[in-house]
Design a protein around this motif. Structure first.
Motif, PDB file in Angstrom:
ATOM      1  N   TYR A 390       1.398 -11.015   5.588  1.00  0.00           N
ATOM      2  CA  TYR A 390       1.869  -9.692   6.002  1.00  0.00           C
ATOM      3  C   TYR A 390       1.113  -8.588   5.260  1.00  0.00           C
ATOM      4  O   TYR A 390       0.678  -7.593   5.864  1.00  0.00           O
ATOM      5  N   LEU A 391       0.927  -8.773   3.952  1.00  0.00           N
ATOM      6  CA  LEU A 391       0.202  -7.794   3.150  1.00  0.00           C
ATOM      7  C   LEU A 391      -1.224  -7.623   3.671  1.00  0.00           C
ATOM      8  O   LEU A 391      -1.715  -6.503   3.833  1.00  0.00           O
ATOM      9  N   VAL A 392      -1.894  -8.733   3.941  1.00  0.00           N
ATOM     10  CA  VAL A 392      -3.276  -8.674   4.433  1.00  0.00           C
ATOM     11  C   VAL A 392      -3.350  -7.920   5.755  1.00  0.00           C
ATOM     12  O   VAL A 392      -4.215  -7.050   5.949  1.00  0.00           O
ATOM     13  N   GLU A 393      -2.431  -8.219   6.672  1.00  0.00           N
ATOM     14  CA  GLU A 393      -2.447  -7.554   7.978  1.00  0.00           C
ATOM     15  C   GLU A 393      -2.144  -6.068   7.852  1.00  0.00           C
ATOM     16  O   GLU A 393      -2.754  -5.239   8.545  1.00  0.00           O
ATOM     17  N   GLU A 394      -1.246  -5.720   6.956  1.00  0.00           N
ATOM     18  CA  GLU A 394      -0.914  -4.305   6.767  1.00  0.00           C
ATOM     19  C   GLU A 394      -2.091  -3.545   6.146  1.00  0.00           C
ATOM     20  O   GLU A 394      -2.337  -2.386   6.485  1.00  0.00           O
ATOM     21  N   ILE A 395      -2.794  -4.181   5.219  1.00  0.00           N
ATOM     22  CA  ILE A 395      -3.961  -3.530   4.615  1.00  0.00           C
ATOM     23  C   ILE A 395      -5.026  -3.264   5.670  1.00  0.00           C
ATOM     24  O   ILE A 395      -5.673  -2.202   5.679  1.00  0.00           O
ATOM     25  N   LYS A 396      -5.215  -4.211   6.580  1.00  0.00           N
ATOM     26  CA  LYS A 396      -6.214  -4.052   7.633  1.00  0.00           C
ATOM     27  C   LYS A 396      -5.913  -2.841   8.520  1.00  0.00           C
ATOM     28  O   LYS A 396      -6.824  -2.243   9.094  1.00  0.00           O
ATOM     29  N   LYS A 397      -4.646  -2.482   8.622  1.00  0.00           N
ATOM     30  CA  LYS A 397      -4.253  -1.369   9.484  1.00  0.00           C
ATOM     31  C   LYS A 397      -4.500  -0.010   8.832  1.00  0.00           C
ATOM     32  O   LYS A 397      -4.461   1.013   9.509  1.00  0.00           O
ATOM     33  N   ARG A 398      -4.695   0.010   7.514  1.00  0.00           N
ATOM     34  CA  ARG A 398      -4.780   1.282   6.796  1.00  0.00           C
ATOM     35  C   ARG A 398      -6.218   1.572   6.391  1.00  0.00           C
ATOM     36  O   ARG A 398      -6.879   0.742   5.787  1.00  0.00           O
ATOM     37  N   GLU A 399      -6.662   2.746   6.699  1.00  0.00           N
ATOM     38  CA  GLU A 399      -8.023   3.132   6.360  1.00  0.00           C
ATOM     39  C   GLU A 399      -8.118   3.519   4.889  1.00  0.00           C
ATOM     40  O   GLU A 399      -7.159   4.012   4.299  1.00  0.00           O
ATOM     41  N   LEU A 453       2.119  -0.401  -0.539  1.00  0.00           N
ATOM     42  CA  LEU A 453       0.984   0.239   0.127  1.00  0.00           C
ATOM     43  C   LEU A 453       1.162   1.752   0.190  1.00  0.00           C
ATOM     44  O   LEU A 453       0.225   2.516  -0.039  1.00  0.00           O
ATOM     45  N   GLY A 454       2.388   2.171   0.499  1.00  0.00           N
ATOM     46  CA  GLY A 454       2.645   3.601   0.544  1.00  0.00           C
ATOM     47  C   GLY A 454       2.504   4.264  -0.809  1.00  0.00           C
ATOM     48  O   GLY A 454       1.970   5.378  -0.928  1.00  0.00           O
ATOM     49  N   GLU A 455       2.961   3.588  -1.849  1.00  0.00           N
ATOM     50  CA  GLU A 455       2.872   4.143  -3.191  1.00  0.00           C
ATOM     51  C   GLU A 455       1.412   4.226  -3.654  1.00  0.00           C
ATOM     52  O   GLU A 455       1.024   5.203  -4.317  1.00  0.00           O
TER      53      GLU A 455
END
Length: 463
Positions: A390-399, A453-455
């Protein structure tokens, strides 16, 4: 801090003992456990060293203090300590707070015994053997030996010492004079305890031959074979290969079967440092990452890491059935290991280790396993893998998250002083500093990953 009469000795006063400990346990539950595992509380209350010294009043005095002062000191120690059970503590390979394991730790400390003879630790001698038997079965062995050690580094050093003794048993008496120049082999991604162990055991750090790793951090078996042949050509005697299942930085799992083939061809002791990754053996979905581990001669496994059993819980497992541990380390101290005892002296396990006193490290794991069952622990491992994906996929979504590679030290300082979370960072090869995310805490949820990720974005918005 409240002033009161000095605390009298509690010796012989069970009422006062009970009252003090109930108050202390209340503070522990409220401050270290409930607040310490709450996402709404800080991971740490950061203070600079000099300020912290003053706040804690560390100097030891000739006069004792009152009960109220002692309770305040307990609160202060907890308040200013890092809460490693916090769901946003990602800083080390250990995290989380399992209540059943904690109960085992409290009982262990309360009984205050040593694990060296059956006469003073009958419950724990039997329990340790049962737990080690279970861990060996997960490795794939139906017999063998083992011992709990004070950390995975010591487990690795024990394996090195056992491998050396097996090949050159005279070294126990004659020392380094009995040895030719030796060589051991490990990946460049190995834990630093391998190099430390070589120095500590008198082999010297030059005896450690570093094997290349691929882009994912896994040992390259072909280079291992090349290094072995090169060492022999240079006049050294290869004796051990240490593979890694779950490297410290990249979390890589070495190809154990292929490495075992090399060890078999050259007659070398095969050790697997599975301090981090050993617990993956509990998962039917992911245990394939350790295929070939059953061919090892020894395995280091730290349940205090991925299983959250609590520090410390580190097992050294052996396939050997010849009592190698005792032959290598034993000294037959007559005041402890009398051979004419009224019970089976094989139950006195203390001569297997280089320590004399040895703390009980099996109860926390045993009690947690009894409560969770193997299926519950398996779910814990699978959840860690799921959250990692989940962390990896979320990182991929964020520039822009590649920027973390360059600004990790600044972000680390900001997060620690703010107290919201804690993540370790380091460089790796030619890469700049990056955050090493450890996903292990059993209470970790997707919401904590989202917060992370937000922090990071919030802390670095001006960079």
């Amino acid at each position: 801090m409240a002033d009161s009469k000095p605390l009298r000795t509690l010796d012989g006063d069970p009422v006062a003992v009970e009252a003090l400990l109930r108050d202390v346990f209340g503070i522990v539950v409220d401050e270290a456990i409930l607040k310490g595992t709450s996402a709404s509380e800080k991971v740490c209350e950061w203070k600079e060293p000099e300020e912290l010294k003053q706040l804690l009043d560390l100097e030891l005095q000739s006069q004792g203090e009152s009960r109220e002062q002692i309770l305040e000191r307990c609160r202060a120690v907890i308040h200013y300590s890092v809460k490693t059970g916090h769901p946003r503590f990602f800083n080390q390979l250990f995290s989380g707070l399992d209540p059943h394991a904690l109960a085992g730790r409290i009982i262990t400390e309360s009984l205050n015994t040593s694990q060296y003879t059956y006469e003073i630790a009958p419950v724990f001698v039997l329990m340790e053997e049962e737990v080690l038997k279970k861990l060996r079965a997960l490795v794939g062995w139906n017999s063998g030996d083992g011992v709990f050690c004070p950390g995975g580094s010591i487990s690795n050093m024990y394996a090195m010492n056992l491998a050396r003794f097996q090949r050159y048993p005279d070294c126990k008496q004659r020392g380094l004079r009995a040895l030719p120049p030796l060589a051991l082999f490990t990946s460049k991604e190995c834990h630093y305890s391998i190099t430390k162990g070589a120095a500590f055991l008198g082999l010297g750090t030059d005896s450690v031959r570093v094997v290349k790793a691929d882009e994912r951090g896994r040992m390259i078996p072909e280079d291992l074979e090349r290094q072995i042949i090169l060492a022999e050509a240079e006049g050294s005697v290869p004796f051990l290969v240490s593979a890694t299942s779950g490297t410290t930085v990249l979390g890589a799992f070495d190809p154990l079967d292929a490495i075992a083939d090399v060890c078999q061809r050259h007659g070398l002791w095969f050790h697997v440092d599975a301090a981090w990754g050993g617990s993956v053996l509990l998962s039917r979905t992911h245990r394939h990452l350790l295929d070939g581990i059953q061919r090892a001669d020894s395995v280091a496994w730290n349940p205090h890491k991925l299983l959250a059993a609590g520090l410390q819980c580190s097992a050294l497992l052996l396939r050997d059935t010849s009592n190698l541990l005792k032959r290598c380390h034993g000294s037959q101290a007559s005041y402890l290991f009398q051979q004419d005892k009224f019970y089976d002296v094989a139950l006195d396990t203390g001569d297997k280790v280089v320590q004399c006193g040895r703390r009980v490290d099996c109860l926390k794991l045993w009690l947690m396993w009894k409560a969770q069952g193997g299926q519950g622990l398996e779910r814990r491992i699978d959840q860690a893998f799921a959250l990692t994906r989940y962390l990896v996929e979320e990182i991929k979504k964020r520039e822009g998250f590649e920027l973390v590679m360059e600004v990790a030290p600044v972000l680390k300082e900001r997060m620690v002083k703010k107290g919201t979370m804690m993540i370790g960072y380091q460089p790796h090869g030619t890469r700049a500093n990056f955050f090493r995310m450890v996903v292990a805490n059993p209470i970790l949820a997707q919401a904590d990953i989202d917060f992370l990720l937000g922090e990071l974005e919030l802390l670095g918005q001006d960079l």
